[in-house]
Design a protein around this motif. Structure first.
Motif, PDB file in Angstrom:
ATOM      1  N   LEU A 280      45.588 -24.072 -50.476  1.00  7.91           N
ATOM      2  CA  LEU A 280      46.130 -24.153 -51.839  1.00  7.91           C
ATOM      3  C   LEU A 280      45.092 -23.732 -52.880  1.00  7.91           C
ATOM      4  CD1 LEU A 280      48.107 -27.518 -51.652  1.00  7.91           C
ATOM      5  CD2 LEU A 280      49.055 -25.201 -51.734  1.00  7.91           C
ATOM      6  N   TYR A 281      43.865 -24.235 -52.732  1.00  6.51           N
ATOM      7  CA  TYR A 281      42.772 -23.798 -53.616  1.00  6.51           C
ATOM      8  C   TYR A 281      41.455 -24.179 -52.952  1.00  6.51           C
ATOM      9  CZ  TYR A 281      43.512 -28.633 -55.249  1.00  6.51           C
ATOM     10  OH  TYR A 281      43.714 -29.989 -55.324  1.00  6.51           O
ATOM     11  N   GLY A 282      40.403 -23.514 -53.407  1.00 14.84           N
ATOM     12  CA  GLY A 282      39.086 -23.776 -52.841  1.00 14.84           C
ATOM     13  C   GLY A 282      38.823 -22.913 -51.628  1.00 14.84           C
ATOM     14  N   GLU A 283      37.808 -23.312 -50.884  1.00 15.82           N
ATOM     15  CA  GLU A 283      37.309 -22.503 -49.768  1.00 15.82           C
ATOM     16  C   GLU A 283      36.970 -23.451 -48.630  1.00 15.82           C
ATOM     17  OE1 GLU A 283      34.379 -19.453 -50.964  1.00 15.82           O
ATOM     18  OE2 GLU A 283      33.194 -20.245 -49.284  1.00 15.82           O
ATOM     19  N   LEU A 284      37.325 -23.074 -47.400  1.00 19.68           N
ATOM     20  CA  LEU A 284      37.117 -23.963 -46.259  1.00 19.68           C
ATOM     21  C   LEU A 284      36.466 -23.201 -45.108  1.00 19.68           C
ATOM     22  CD1 LEU A 284      40.599 -25.750 -46.199  1.00 19.68           C
ATOM     23  CD2 LEU A 284      38.422 -26.787 -46.877  1.00 19.68           C
ATOM     24  N   ASP A 285      35.539 -23.864 -44.432  1.00 19.64           N
ATOM     25  CA  ASP A 285      35.074 -23.368 -43.140  1.00 19.64           C
ATOM     26  C   ASP A 285      35.888 -24.082 -42.075  1.00 19.64           C
ATOM     27  OD1 ASP A 285      33.249 -21.807 -44.440  1.00 19.64           O
ATOM     28  OD2 ASP A 285      31.530 -23.104 -44.031  1.00 19.64           O
ATOM     29  N   VAL A 286      36.612 -23.297 -41.283  1.00 18.20           N
ATOM     30  CA  VAL A 286      37.540 -23.888 -40.305  1.00 18.20           C
ATOM     31  C   VAL A 286      37.180 -23.409 -38.915  1.00 18.20           C
ATOM     32  CG1 VAL A 286      39.396 -23.956 -41.999  1.00 18.20           C
ATOM     33  CG2 VAL A 286      39.220 -22.004 -40.454  1.00 18.20           C
ATOM     34  N   GLY A 287      37.545 -24.207 -37.900  1.00 16.94           N
ATOM     35  CA  GLY A 287      37.249 -23.778 -36.538  1.00 16.94           C
ATOM     36  C   GLY A 287      37.992 -24.588 -35.511  1.00 16.94           C
ATOM     37  N   PHE A 288      38.214 -23.973 -34.350  1.00 10.98           N
ATOM     38  CA  PHE A 288      38.695 -24.724 -33.179  1.00 10.98           C
ATOM     39  C   PHE A 288      37.865 -24.295 -31.989  1.00 10.98           C
ATOM     40  CE2 PHE A 288      41.515 -20.965 -33.217  1.00 10.98           C
ATOM     41  CZ  PHE A 288      41.448 -20.534 -31.895  1.00 10.98           C
ATOM     42  N   ILE A 289      37.835 -25.129 -30.963  1.00 12.24           N
ATOM     43  CA  ILE A 289      37.075 -24.832 -29.751  1.00 12.24           C
ATOM     44  C   ILE A 289      38.076 -24.629 -28.611  1.00 12.24           C
ATOM     45  CG2 ILE A 289      35.337 -25.659 -28.109  1.00 12.24           C
ATOM     46  CD1 ILE A 289      35.297 -27.274 -31.456  1.00 12.24           C
ATOM     47  N   THR A 290      37.922 -23.532 -27.867  1.00 17.09           N
ATOM     48  CA  THR A 290      38.855 -23.226 -26.772  1.00 17.09           C
ATOM     49  C   THR A 290      38.510 -24.045 -25.527  1.00 17.09           C
ATOM     50  OG1 THR A 290      37.572 -21.503 -25.702  1.00 17.09           O
ATOM     51  CG2 THR A 290      38.888 -20.845 -27.602  1.00 17.09           C
ATOM     52  N   THR A 291      39.383 -23.989 -24.519  1.00 15.25           N
ATOM     53  CA  THR A 291      39.096 -24.674 -23.256  1.00 15.25           C
ATOM     54  C   THR A 291      37.969 -23.985 -22.492  1.00 15.25           C
ATOM     55  OG1 THR A 291      40.883 -23.447 -22.201  1.00 15.25           O
ATOM     56  CG2 THR A 291      41.404 -25.656 -23.009  1.00 15.25           C
ATOM     57  N   ALA A 292      37.567 -22.787 -22.925  1.00 16.77           N
ATOM     58  CA  ALA A 292      36.374 -22.138 -22.359  1.00 16.77           C
ATOM     59  C   ALA A 292      35.135 -22.461 -23.186  1.00 16.77           C
ATOM     60  CB  ALA A 292      36.588 -20.630 -22.274  1.00 16.77           C
ATOM     61  N   ASN A 293      35.260 -23.445 -24.083  1.00 13.23           N
ATOM     62  CA  ASN A 293      34.162 -23.937 -24.933  1.00 13.23           C
ATOM     63  C   ASN A 293      33.625 -22.885 -25.899  1.00 13.23           C
ATOM     64  OD1 ASN A 293      33.420 -26.548 -25.302  1.00 13.23           O
ATOM     65  ND2 ASN A 293      31.541 -26.442 -24.094  1.00 13.23           N
ATOM     66  N   VAL A 294      34.503 -22.026 -26.372  1.00 13.60           N
ATOM     67  CA  VAL A 294      34.152 -21.037 -27.388  1.00 13.60           C
ATOM     68  C   VAL A 294      34.622 -21.546 -28.750  1.00 13.60           C
ATOM     69  CG1 VAL A 294      34.580 -18.688 -28.231  1.00 13.60           C
ATOM     70  CG2 VAL A 294      34.295 -19.123 -25.775  1.00 13.60           C
ATOM     71  N   LEU A 295      33.702 -21.574 -29.729  1.00 10.06           N
ATOM     72  CA  LEU A 295      34.083 -21.934 -31.097  1.00 10.06           C
ATOM     73  C   LEU A 295      34.676 -20.709 -31.786  1.00 10.06           C
ATOM     74  CD1 LEU A 295      34.040 -23.791 -33.638  1.00 10.06           C
ATOM     75  CD2 LEU A 295      31.755 -22.883 -34.088  1.00 10.06           C
ATOM     76  N   VAL A 296      35.898 -20.858 -32.307  1.00  8.51           N
ATOM     77  CA  VAL A 296      36.565 -19.791 -33.058  1.00  8.51           C
ATOM     78  C   VAL A 296      36.602 -20.260 -34.502  1.00  8.51           C
ATOM     79  CG1 VAL A 296      38.696 -18.470 -33.317  1.00  8.51           C
ATOM     80  CG2 VAL A 296      37.935 -19.174 -31.035  1.00  8.51           C
ATOM     81  N   SER A 297      35.794 -19.638 -35.380  1.00  5.20           N
ATOM     82  CA  SER A 297      35.681 -20.171 -36.741  1.00  5.20           C
ATOM     83  C   SER A 297      35.630 -19.068 -37.784  1.00  5.20           C
ATOM     84  CB  SER A 297      34.436 -21.052 -36.858  1.00  5.20           C
ATOM     85  OG  SER A 297      33.281 -20.266 -36.701  1.00  5.20           O
TER      86      SER A 297
END
Lengths: 176, 176, 176, 176, 176, 176
Positions: free
Chosen positions: B78-95
């Motif tokens: 909606l407004y502002g800025e975010l650092d977002v991420g998820f970690i896969t089952t292969a332990n890779v951070l997707v951010s």
């Protein structure tokens, strides 16, 4: 798909879309524009079962009666005011006026619409429980399909003359 | 349920929620607040398979690593800025860093988080493909459950001392 | 339901229906009649995910454009000849003339119709992959709902005047 | 897949796996080893919606808190004694001590663990309602992902110092 | 599949089948013939979750006890009279005599049969909630599989001698 | 159910079952005994989509040909040796000899069996992707249902005389 991994490699941008950030022009016949953010725009959505869209409305703008054959929809009003409604299978209209920050739900597969009866522009974010919800805008589906739905079907369904059918087809960009 | 009608009568307000309209205070330990709009708040969502939530962040605010056991999530800033991420089952951070109007996806069941590393407040609308997605904030799940998860489990899992486990439990409001 | 047994006792008649055996009268406005055989008529269908219907057509009779929000449909022509069609989400009309013994499919949630352009009566058996497929006849959904869909929505969607909207509403039994 | 046949030819060995027969060594940091028997090992499982795994525990061995994003788990104890638990979305720990021949359930997507507090070795067979349940060991997911989850996220989530975060990362094999 | 579009182009005939229009000969051992109309015959059915079949019966003809591993079945009698039945998991036979125009249901996965005890021919249209329901005719599955099910299994299951097993195998076209 | 919480309160024992720990007697006609651990025994399994069973076999013991109408099965051999098999919808027998620690799969809804052709006892743990898989033992379903399946159906299906049908019925505990 569904049974197993879909893609050998991927990057964060496969899960990202910037295309809903800005209002789209609404100077068209209906006074509204829908911008999709589904598996076509976001490949990482495949098999994940969600998607989004942005709907912009000019004053008086209408997102006309339509269905999503594969999804329920839930919307959040970004700004402005909308008259929204869906019709049940018992032919009951369920409608409300909603405003900035409000949330409303359109059950799976039912005909629904939103109209901006306010004075300024309006916008909403819609979310769907399908990565590919599909859409059928009822009037265009019936009067502007290719090849065209026959005049006899439409005349009988809406109890209007062939001439009236053809006028609607013409205005909606369909062929006779 | 699911097989047949759920409710004998209903009104438009069963499909409506006004509670996401305003920012919620973020002056808490994590600097963030999640406001749900699921079947608990919107009874008409039952069996429809969608829901929403609003997430408000103060500067530096964190929606800490968590999972939704029954849903994929998709967010719109909606407004502002975010650092977002998820970690896969292969332990890779997707951010990624995402800003106003951007959309990002967190696949079903995976650990994910959002943090406001910007200077001002931020807010996002999240949508889920379940009317009751559930949530497990990882740190609180492990260190503040009732009855408590034993020190031996947590000490071994995180390779920290019993004293360190108890300090985290204490800070997160859990019991030893 | 769905998770466990539905009924403590049952008899063979819970799985049976005799009501599709005979042609129904078709001397109505559209010249067609749909007779359902779903979970309302056959209680044993609950959670089993199928149902049927019989559709009778007089000469010129129309089963007008409609959707089933929760099911794909497949039909078998008992006798006579039908012009059938559905419109895809890409607004393509998929249509054919089919005759006694032919089978045709209408994909989940899409607008479709059948019309008897033959000289004699016609009838078909329809099957659905839901015990409760639901139906929305488009013209009646839009022009004869209770309370009525507003003239402004319908006028703009179909690009017709308020007077034309009201005439259709009047012919289809709706209120202004 | 899912819609149609998956493989043109197959043999009985596509439905078979011998790799769970023997105990695996448990002389590692956690004192436990998980051996999977899912669609990666048993190609015939594709689209069938089940899989298994064997879990071996040395004395004191821990299968640390983890989730399966796509499955419920049910276990059978082959020998030994285990303290098992899962945490609900209401943050309630549901735990028991179970022994040889006992069965216990871990609901879909919830954080759970097993620890061998007995004097001898222990082993269990786990079954899942997915051919590819996936797993996220919470501590490794957060502290040993590649690229690493930032210290600021982990420090705030667990209310520990950056130095403490880095120590856990180091012990769990992650990078700063 | 399932997640996305299945076919780049299609025609109306992908959704059509003429092969159920005519009665099939029933001068075989069982006095019945099943003609399928599933995804093998109608490619457009893929992922749509329905299919049909026609069953023709001579006088005395039997569609022998069988299961559909992936579908519920519902039938409509085109002409003649049928004794139909299914057996529940509680080993209760649910059976009826049904005649022209009647509808009956066979719940998902349960053993069922139809027999024409009338004097003339009979025929029925069956519908399934799968585009590929599959079928296992019990007697042929057990006594005419390739390679054959061993005599020891069949002898013990049916409490008959090896010689009786071999006689059934021989009559049903199986090998010893 | 399925849509919402199932039970207001629960305890760990709702997710636990001790009844598979011990071998069951196998001194019956078939030389085998199945002990279920499904939603009947473990109430917490409701809606979770898994269950287990233990199968004990004496020397020569047979778990006779049967189906599970609502589940795929996967087994792990606790001890002994089993000849196992399932028949596909193309009437192909897929079979193997498996021994202690081996895993084998029986696809959803297909007829399958296990027989102990070894010298000592045998036992296996089975898991299912349904909390209520159901079972139909083919011979008992056909020859010992109540009320009985008619001799004419069984005689014609198996190509045996009425007398032979009645003998099987008698041995399997059914009525004529």
């Amino acid at each position: 798909m569904n049974g197993f991994a879909c893609k050998a490699s991927f990057s964060p941008s496969d899960f990202f879309f910037a295309g809903l950030a800005m209002p789209m022009p609404t100077n068209n016949m209906l006074g509204s524009t829908v911008t999709p953010a589904n598996v076509m725009q976001i490949p990482g959505l495949n098999t994940l079962g969600v998607s989004m869209a942005r709907i912009d409305f000019g004053p008086g703008g209408l997102n006309p009666p339509h269905t999503h054959p594969r999804a329920t929809e839930i919307i959040f009003v970004l700004y402005g005011e909308l008259d929204v409604g869906f019709i049940t299978t018992a032919n009951v209209l369920v409608s409300m006026t909603i405003k900035q920050g409000d949330v409303f739900t359109f059950p799976k597969g039912l005909v629904h619409f939103q109209i901006n009866n306010g004075k300024g522009p309006a916008a909403a974010i819609a979310a769907f429980n399908s990565q590919n919800p599909g859409v059928q805008a009822i009037a265009a589906t019936l009067f502007a399909a290719t090849p065209p739905v026959s005049d006899s079907v439409l005349s009988k369904a809406f109890q209007i003359s062939y001439q009236e059918v053809d006028e609607i087809k013409s205005k909606l960009g369909g062929k006779r």
